[in-house]
Design a protein around this motif. Sequence first.
Motif, PDB file in Angstrom:
ATOM      1  N   TYR A 173       0.846  -1.200   0.000  1.00  0.00           N
ATOM      2  CA  TYR A 173       0.000   0.000   0.000  1.00  0.00           C
ATOM      3  C   TYR A 173       0.882   1.252   0.000  1.00  0.00           C
ATOM      4  N   HIS A 174       0.424   2.303  -0.674  1.00  0.00           N
ATOM      5  CA  HIS A 174       1.193   3.546  -0.783  1.00  0.00           C
ATOM      6  C   HIS A 174       0.884   4.482   0.382  1.00  0.00           C
ATOM      7  N   THR A 175       1.927   4.931   1.069  1.00  0.00           N
ATOM      8  CA  THR A 175       1.738   6.045   2.013  1.00  0.00           C
ATOM      9  C   THR A 175       1.499   7.306   1.182  1.00  0.00           C
ATOM     10  N   TYR A 176       1.170   8.411   1.876  1.00  0.00           N
ATOM     11  CA  TYR A 176       0.934   9.668   1.156  1.00  0.00           C
ATOM     12  C   TYR A 176       2.149  10.047   0.312  1.00  0.00           C
TER      13      TYR A 176
ATOM     14  N   ALA B  62     -10.363   7.704   5.543  1.00  0.00           N
ATOM     15  CA  ALA B  62      -8.940   7.481   5.795  1.00  0.00           C
ATOM     16  C   ALA B  62      -8.529   6.015   5.686  1.00  0.00           C
ATOM     17  N   ARG B  63      -9.275   5.141   6.361  1.00  0.00           N
ATOM     18  CA  ARG B  63      -8.891   3.721   6.489  1.00  0.00           C
ATOM     19  C   ARG B  63      -9.136   2.947   5.193  1.00  0.00           C
ATOM     20  N   GLU B  64      -9.772   3.545   4.211  1.00  0.00           N
ATOM     21  CA  GLU B  64     -10.134   2.838   2.986  1.00  0.00           C
ATOM     22  C   GLU B  64      -8.991   2.922   1.967  1.00  0.00           C
ATOM     23  N   HIS B  65      -7.831   2.385   2.384  1.00  0.00           N
ATOM     24  CA  HIS B  65      -6.587   2.524   1.632  1.00  0.00           C
ATOM     25  C   HIS B  65      -6.603   1.804   0.289  1.00  0.00           C
ATOM     26  N   LEU B  66      -7.409   0.768   0.153  1.00  0.00           N
ATOM     27  CA  LEU B  66      -7.494   0.060  -1.133  1.00  0.00           C
ATOM     28  C   LEU B  66      -7.964   1.007  -2.231  1.00  0.00           C
ATOM     29  N   THR B  67      -8.718   2.037  -1.859  1.00  0.00           N
ATOM     30  CA  THR B  67      -9.215   2.973  -2.885  1.00  0.00           C
ATOM     31  C   THR B  67      -8.087   3.829  -3.447  1.00  0.00           C
TER      32      THR B  67
ATOM     33  N   ASP C 262      -4.651  13.635   5.445  1.00  0.00           N
ATOM     34  CA  ASP C 262      -4.331  13.701   6.884  1.00  0.00           C
ATOM     35  C   ASP C 262      -4.842  12.458   7.601  1.00  0.00           C
ATOM     36  N   GLY C 263      -6.082  12.096   7.317  1.00  0.00           N
ATOM     37  CA  GLY C 263      -6.676  10.934   7.970  1.00  0.00           C
ATOM     38  C   GLY C 263      -5.960   9.670   7.568  1.00  0.00           C
ATOM     39  N   SER C 264      -5.647   9.578   6.277  1.00  0.00           N
ATOM     40  CA  SER C 264      -4.966   8.389   5.768  1.00  0.00           C
ATOM     41  C   SER C 264      -3.599   8.227   6.424  1.00  0.00           C
ATOM     42  N   SER C 265      -2.877   9.339   6.542  1.00  0.00           N
ATOM     43  CA  SER C 265      -1.548   9.287   7.179  1.00  0.00           C
ATOM     44  C   SER C 265      -1.668   8.931   8.648  1.00  0.00           C
ATOM     45  N   PHE C 266      -2.626   9.550   9.333  1.00  0.00           N
ATOM     46  CA  PHE C 266      -2.805   9.252  10.763  1.00  0.00           C
ATOM     47  C   PHE C 266      -3.111   7.771  10.964  1.00  0.00           C
ATOM     48  N   ASP C 267      -3.888   7.206  10.037  1.00  0.00           N
ATOM     49  CA  ASP C 267      -4.334   5.824  10.221  1.00  0.00           C
ATOM     50  C   ASP C 267      -3.165   4.841  10.253  1.00  0.00           C
ATOM     51  N   VAL C 268      -2.057   5.169   9.550  1.00  0.00           N
ATOM     52  CA  VAL C 268      -0.964   4.187   9.415  1.00  0.00           C
ATOM     53  C   VAL C 268       0.343   4.614  10.062  1.00  0.00           C
ATOM     54  N   GLU C 269       0.483   5.895  10.436  1.00  0.00           N
ATOM     55  CA  GLU C 269       1.835   6.399  10.770  1.00  0.00           C
ATOM     56  C   GLU C 269       2.445   5.752  12.015  1.00  0.00           C
ATOM     57  N   SER C 270       1.643   5.182  12.886  1.00  0.00           N
ATOM     58  CA  SER C 270       2.206   4.534  14.084  1.00  0.00           C
ATOM     59  C   SER C 270       2.705   3.119  13.768  1.00  0.00           C
ATOM     60  N   GLY C 271       2.341   2.629  12.592  1.00  0.00           N
ATOM     61  CA  GLY C 271       2.670   1.240  12.252  1.00  0.00           C
ATOM     62  C   GLY C 271       1.586   0.278  12.680  1.00  0.00           C
ATOM     63  N   GLU C 272       0.586   0.807  13.360  1.00  0.00           N
ATOM     64  CA  GLU C 272      -0.601   0.003  13.704  1.00  0.00           C
ATOM     65  C   GLU C 272      -1.840   0.732  13.216  1.00  0.00           C
ATOM     66  N   TYR C 273      -2.734   0.028  12.522  1.00  0.00           N
ATOM     67  CA  TYR C 273      -3.948   0.661  11.997  1.00  0.00           C
ATOM     68  C   TYR C 273      -4.800   1.241  13.118  1.00  0.00           C
ATOM     69  N   GLN C 274      -5.256   2.479  12.903  1.00  0.00           N
ATOM     70  CA  GLN C 274      -6.079   3.168  13.919  1.00  0.00           C
ATOM     71  C   GLN C 274      -7.570   3.000  13.672  1.00  0.00           C
ATOM     72  N   GLY C 275      -7.953   2.445  12.503  1.00  0.00           N
ATOM     73  CA  GLY C 275      -9.386   2.331  12.195  1.00  0.00           C
ATOM     74  C   GLY C 275     -10.019   3.698  11.977  1.00  0.00           C
ATOM     75  N   TRP C 276      -9.198   4.687  11.576  1.00  0.00           N
ATOM     76  CA  TRP C 276      -9.678   6.067  11.445  1.00  0.00           C
ATOM     77  C   TRP C 276     -10.463   6.271  10.153  1.00  0.00           C
ATOM     78  N   ARG C 277     -11.498   7.032  10.173  1.00  0.00           N
ATOM     79  CA  ARG C 277     -12.405   7.259   9.034  1.00  0.00           C
ATOM     80  C   ARG C 277     -12.393   8.723   8.579  1.00  0.00           C
TER      81      ARG C 277
END
Length: 309
Positions: free
Chosen positions: A9-12, A70-75, A113-128
């Motif tokens: 998956y691509h980060t920002y 945010a969490r819908e990274h497949l899109t 912003d949401g997408s980055s927040f969701d992954v930046e810790s290395g653990e998914y946050q489930g953020w929307r």
Amino acid sequence: DFPPGDEAYHTYDEMVAELDKTVADHPDIAAKVSAGKSFEGRDIPVLKVSDNVATDEDEPEVLFDCNQHAREHLTTEMCLHVAQRFTDNYADPAVKDSVDNREIWIIPSVNPDGSSFDVESGEYQGWRKNRQDQGTDTNRNWGHKWGCCGGSSDDPADETYRGTAAWSAPETAAMRDFIDSRVVGGTQQIKAAVDFHTYSELVLWPFGHTSDDVTEGMTQQEYDRFAKVGTEMAQTNGYTPQQSSDLYITDGDSLDWMWGQHKILAFTFEMYPSSSGGLDGFYPPGDVIERETARNDAAVDILLREAGA
Ligand SMILES: NS(=O)(=O)N[C@@H](Cc1ccccc1)C(=O)O
Ligand SMILES: [Zn+2]
């Protein structure tokens, strides 16, 4: 960064780099512009794919936007797949025909912003939502009948918080400004759009704010066209076609405004998986990306065709 195993998956930053590489590799048919800035100041990049890309030609335009949630990274991968398919494969006659006779706009991340927040810790946050205060659900913040119909929440803590006003989220305001900017000589040049989401494997069309098929701003003929094209696309990807309100009532969503304000033939695709009953449905393993993005190729071609109808 994405957790181990999901590096595909691509980060920002990786997404932006991918767009820049596409432009560098295909300068005649690809160009990058900006829709504006996110709440935290990230650019919201837009890729334009068309022949004579630096010229606004009188050709039907199509918009593909991704990652409102945010969490819908497949899109994001779906939008990058469309970008890659219509540039790297330009030698394919069918692809060339689309690129030469359409102007294709691709926005891989509406909510960086949401997408980055969701992954930046290395653990998914489930953020929307976006990252404004307690978060606004951008897909309840668009300006057509905003907050009209019980299809969103006025509680900032809720996942469907509509914001303090229509367009209060910088990200939806940027989308509005971009789409408004495509009105040329009084005519909206964007004729069709897909707003990609996950998950449930659905093809959705407006309106979301009412269960009625026919209503102010939607005649029977217009509804029938949505249903016909939606059903045709769903037959190619195996998704279920339906009016978005058949799922649940929403207000301030993207489809209601794109159609209500601009008469853009706008659909949402809820991508893979069909169900998982929980948060892990938003996080399919990286090895499904290629299959689940290519799964929509025929539907994308149908939408490009319809833009010229
Ligand atoms: N991706 S999702 O799980 O959030 N579902 C979407 C469904 C949706 C998409 C477009 C218009 C109305 C409704 C949502 O915004 O609720
Ligand atoms: Zn979504």
